[in-house]
Enzyme design. Structure first.
Site, PDB file in Angstrom:
ATOM      1  N   GLU A 206      81.223  84.281  66.313  1.00  0.00           N
ATOM      2  CA  GLU A 206      79.967  85.028  66.203  1.00  0.00           C
ATOM      3  C   GLU A 206      80.038  86.159  67.240  1.00  0.00           C
ATOM      4  O   GLU A 206      80.339  85.926  68.397  1.00  0.00           O
ATOM      5  CB  GLU A 206      78.785  84.075  66.470  1.00  0.00           C
ATOM      6  CG  GLU A 206      77.447  84.726  66.654  1.00  0.00           C
ATOM      7  CD  GLU A 206      77.018  85.646  65.506  1.00  0.00           C
ATOM      8  OE1 GLU A 206      77.075  85.237  64.339  1.00  0.00           O
ATOM      9  OE2 GLU A 206      76.633  86.808  65.802  1.00  0.00           O
TER      10      GLU A 206
ATOM     11  N   HIS B  76      81.516  84.429  60.601  1.00  0.00           N
ATOM     12  CA  HIS B  76      80.272  85.131  60.950  1.00  0.00           C
ATOM     13  C   HIS B  76      79.189  84.052  60.953  1.00  0.00           C
ATOM     14  O   HIS B  76      78.407  83.931  60.017  1.00  0.00           O
ATOM     15  CB  HIS B  76      79.975  86.228  59.934  1.00  0.00           C
ATOM     16  CG  HIS B  76      81.030  87.290  59.861  1.00  0.00           C
ATOM     17  ND1 HIS B  76      82.266  87.065  59.332  1.00  0.00           N
ATOM     18  CD2 HIS B  76      81.014  88.582  60.273  1.00  0.00           C
ATOM     19  CE1 HIS B  76      82.989  88.183  59.416  1.00  0.00           C
ATOM     20  NE2 HIS B  76      82.245  89.118  59.984  1.00  0.00           N
TER      21      HIS B  76
ATOM     22  N   SER C  24      74.965  77.744  58.449  1.00  0.00           N
ATOM     23  CA  SER C  24      76.215  77.202  57.914  1.00  0.00           C
ATOM     24  C   SER C  24      76.981  76.326  58.920  1.00  0.00           C
ATOM     25  O   SER C  24      77.552  75.301  58.515  1.00  0.00           O
ATOM     26  CB  SER C  24      77.110  78.321  57.371  1.00  0.00           C
ATOM     27  OG  SER C  24      77.263  79.364  58.303  1.00  0.00           O
TER      28      SER C  24
ATOM     29  N   ASP D 115      81.096  85.567  55.798  1.00  0.00           N
ATOM     30  CA  ASP D 115      79.683  85.843  55.513  1.00  0.00           C
ATOM     31  C   ASP D 115      79.136  86.932  56.453  1.00  0.00           C
ATOM     32  O   ASP D 115      78.234  86.680  57.259  1.00  0.00           O
ATOM     33  CB  ASP D 115      78.910  84.507  55.699  1.00  0.00           C
ATOM     34  CG  ASP D 115      77.446  84.635  55.385  1.00  0.00           C
ATOM     35  OD1 ASP D 115      77.057  85.539  54.623  1.00  0.00           O
ATOM     36  OD2 ASP D 115      76.667  83.813  55.919  1.00  0.00           O
TER      37      ASP D 115
ATOM     38  N   ASP E  37      85.319  89.093  67.054  1.00  0.00           N
ATOM     39  CA  ASP E  37      85.192  89.685  65.723  1.00  0.00           C
ATOM     40  C   ASP E  37      85.732  88.701  64.677  1.00  0.00           C
ATOM     41  O   ASP E  37      86.915  88.333  64.699  1.00  0.00           O
ATOM     42  CB  ASP E  37      86.001  90.996  65.708  1.00  0.00           C
ATOM     43  CG  ASP E  37      85.829  91.740  64.391  1.00  0.00           C
ATOM     44  OD1 ASP E  37      85.351  91.143  63.404  1.00  0.00           O
ATOM     45  OD2 ASP E  37      86.191  92.928  64.350  1.00  0.00           O
ATOM     46  N   GLY E  38      84.869  88.295  63.759  1.00  0.00           N
ATOM     47  CA  GLY E  38      85.238  87.285  62.778  1.00  0.00           C
ATOM     48  C   GLY E  38      86.381  87.687  61.862  1.00  0.00           C
ATOM     49  O   GLY E  38      87.105  86.835  61.343  1.00  0.00           O
TER      50      GLY E  38
ATOM     51  N   HIS F 172      74.656  78.142  50.605  1.00  0.00           N
ATOM     52  CA  HIS F 172      74.761  76.845  51.274  1.00  0.00           C
ATOM     53  C   HIS F 172      74.925  75.688  50.295  1.00  0.00           C
ATOM     54  O   HIS F 172      75.643  74.734  50.587  1.00  0.00           O
ATOM     55  CB  HIS F 172      73.542  76.645  52.183  1.00  0.00           C
ATOM     56  CG  HIS F 172      73.536  77.583  53.364  1.00  0.00           C
ATOM     57  ND1 HIS F 172      72.397  77.973  54.024  1.00  0.00           N
ATOM     58  CD2 HIS F 172      74.564  78.228  53.992  1.00  0.00           C
ATOM     59  CE1 HIS F 172      72.710  78.802  55.008  1.00  0.00           C
ATOM     60  NE2 HIS F 172      74.019  78.982  55.008  1.00  0.00           N
TER      61      HIS F 172
HETATM   62  C1  LIG Z   1      74.760  86.561  57.392  1.00  0.00           C
HETATM   63  S1  LIG Z   1      74.744  86.123  59.066  1.00  0.00           S
HETATM   64  C2  LIG Z   1      75.540  84.579  59.117  1.00  0.00           C
HETATM   65  C3  LIG Z   1      74.805  83.457  58.501  1.00  0.00           C
HETATM   66  C4  LIG Z   1      75.531  82.127  58.559  1.00  0.00           C
HETATM   67  N1  LIG Z   1      76.906  82.239  58.131  1.00  0.00           N
HETATM   68  C5  LIG Z   1      74.827  81.110  57.692  1.00  0.00           C
HETATM   69  O1  LIG Z   1      75.154  81.027  56.480  1.00  0.00           O
HETATM   70  O2  LIG Z   1      73.963  80.381  58.175  1.00  0.00           O
HETATM   71  C6  LIG Z   1      75.988  87.165  59.732  1.00  0.00           C
HETATM   72  C7  LIG Z   1      76.267  86.931  61.218  1.00  0.00           C
HETATM   73  O3  LIG Z   1      77.440  87.694  61.564  1.00  0.00           O
HETATM   74  C8  LIG Z   1      77.293  88.179  62.892  1.00  0.00           C
HETATM   75  N2  LIG Z   1      78.268  89.291  63.007  1.00  0.00           N
HETATM   76  C9  LIG Z   1      78.129  90.595  62.698  1.00  0.00           C
HETATM   77  N3  LIG Z   1      79.307  91.239  62.810  1.00  0.00           N
HETATM   78  C10 LIG Z   1      80.229  90.303  63.169  1.00  0.00           C
HETATM   79  C11 LIG Z   1      81.629  90.327  63.391  1.00  0.00           C
HETATM   80  N4  LIG Z   1      82.344  91.438  63.260  1.00  0.00           N
HETATM   81  N5  LIG Z   1      82.243  89.173  63.732  1.00  0.00           N
HETATM   82  C12 LIG Z   1      81.540  88.007  63.856  1.00  0.00           C
HETATM   83  N6  LIG Z   1      80.208  87.925  63.663  1.00  0.00           N
HETATM   84  C13 LIG Z   1      79.567  89.048  63.310  1.00  0.00           C
HETATM   85  C14 LIG Z   1      75.830  88.539  62.976  1.00  0.00           C
HETATM   86  O4  LIG Z   1      75.403  88.537  64.320  1.00  0.00           O
HETATM   87  C15 LIG Z   1      75.170  87.416  62.156  1.00  0.00           C
HETATM   88  O5  LIG Z   1      74.802  86.347  62.980  1.00  0.00           O
END
Ligand SMILES: C[S@@+](CC[C@H](N)C(=O)[O-])C[C@H]1O[C@@H](n2cnc3c(N)ncnc32)[C@H](O)[C@@H]1O
Length: 280
Positions: free
Chosen positions: A117, A41, A99, A163, A142-143, A18
């Site tokens: 997400e 993500h 984020s 992420d 899907d991200g 961050h």
């Molecule tokens: C490490 S966390 C994100 C933290 C956030 N980016 C932050 O820095 O505050 C990863 C997130 O990705 C989500 N996630 C998992 N697989 C995913 C996908 N294929 N596409 C989008 N989101 C996904 C999870 O539910 C989780 O909330």
């Protein structure tokens, strides 16, 4: 999908990710031309550090917790702490911004933000949080699809935070593919790709594939809170910064030694920063 960021919010990995993310955005915003922030993500916007999840692990205590009351923070870290402090107006550390919130705080009139997400509940919370904010679009998808779905952007300037939770064995490969796709569609995309460091040997292939991915510039930035070959938990984390704005690396070079010394959890940690591609 078992990963819940609420257990880890504000830990040493979030501090690195961050603080760098905010600085990259700041540097990109030196130009007045619009930019698009993509967070593939996203997690949620705010985490309660006194909630069940965060208080069970207490990870934030060894992250933001170690910086919260310091009066000698280097400027880049003081900006980061100020961003966390905006969510805690009474001065006690209780809420930690994810984020999407950190980026939203910096959004100018001309900028916009695309969040995705996959966790249904988190996506709904995020949508509710940003309801009525016309510059923010929240997608439950899907991200890894973001580059194909949204690049190139009309603004011609984009920052993508990549992420993932790294729960699956193919996440590192999907990240490399995502980076290649994004750069193939818009060469000037700035990408911050976060990755965990548990056992460095497992990352060698990833380093090689990123270096061979035919992207213009890649700066590798790592913070190690313990020796990186133990295989015991999260020994550190890194960011692959694709097309990082100048003079980020000079600024980080000045800050990383201090940060590594403050966040160390055992002797043998440290930091590293080098160019995998480009810039001597
Ligand atoms: C490490 S966390 C994100 C933290 C956030 N980016 C932050 O820095 O505050 C990863 C997130 O990705 C989500 N996630 C998992 N697989 C995913 C996908 N294929 N596409 C989008 N989101 C996904 C999870 O539910 C989780 O909330």
């Amino acid at each position: 999908m078992n990963y819940r960021h609420s257990f880890h919010a504000g830990n040493h990995a979030d501090v690195l990710k961050h603080a760098v993310l905010l600085r990259v955005l700041n540097l990109m915003q030196r130009k007045t031309t619009p930019l698009c922030y993509l967070d593939s993500h996203a997690g949620t916007a705010l985490y309660d550090l006194q909630g069940d999840d965060a208080s069970r692990t207490g990870e934030y205590l060894d992250g933001i917790g170690r910086l919260w009351e310091r009066d000698d923070l280097p400027e880049l870290l003081a900006d980061y702490r100020a961003a966390v402090a905006r969510q805690n107006p009474d001065g006690a550390l209780r809420f930690y911004p994810g984020s999407p919130q950190l980026a939203a705080d910096l959004l100018r009139e001309q900028d916009r933000m695309i969040l995705s997400e996959l966790h249904l509940e988190d996506a709904a919370t995020l949508r509710e949080h940003f309801a009525g904010h016309p510059a923010v679009a929240v997608h439950h998808r899907d991200g890894y699809e973001l580059p194909k779905a949204f690049l190139p952007v009309a603004e011609k300037r984009a920052l993508w935070l990549l992420d993932p939770p790294f729960e699956k064995s193919d996440d590192l490969q999907r990240c490399v593919d995502g980076v290649q796709q994004a750069i193939g569609r818009m060469r000037q995309t700035v990408i911050a790709l976060w990755y965990p460091i548990k056992d460095e040997r497992l990352l060698r292939d990833f380093y090689r594939r990123i270096a061979e991915a035919e992207v213009p510039k890649v700066l590798r930035v790592e913070l190690h809170v313990r020796p990186i070959d133990t295989g015991l938990g999260l020994n550190g984390s890194g960011l692959m910064l694709i097309n990082p704005p100048w003079p980020l690396w000079e600024e980080l070079e000045a800050v990383l030694p201090w940060l590594a010394s403050q966040l160390a959890q055992a002797p043998g940690g440290g930091w590293r920063m080098d160019w995998l591609v480009g810039e001597p």
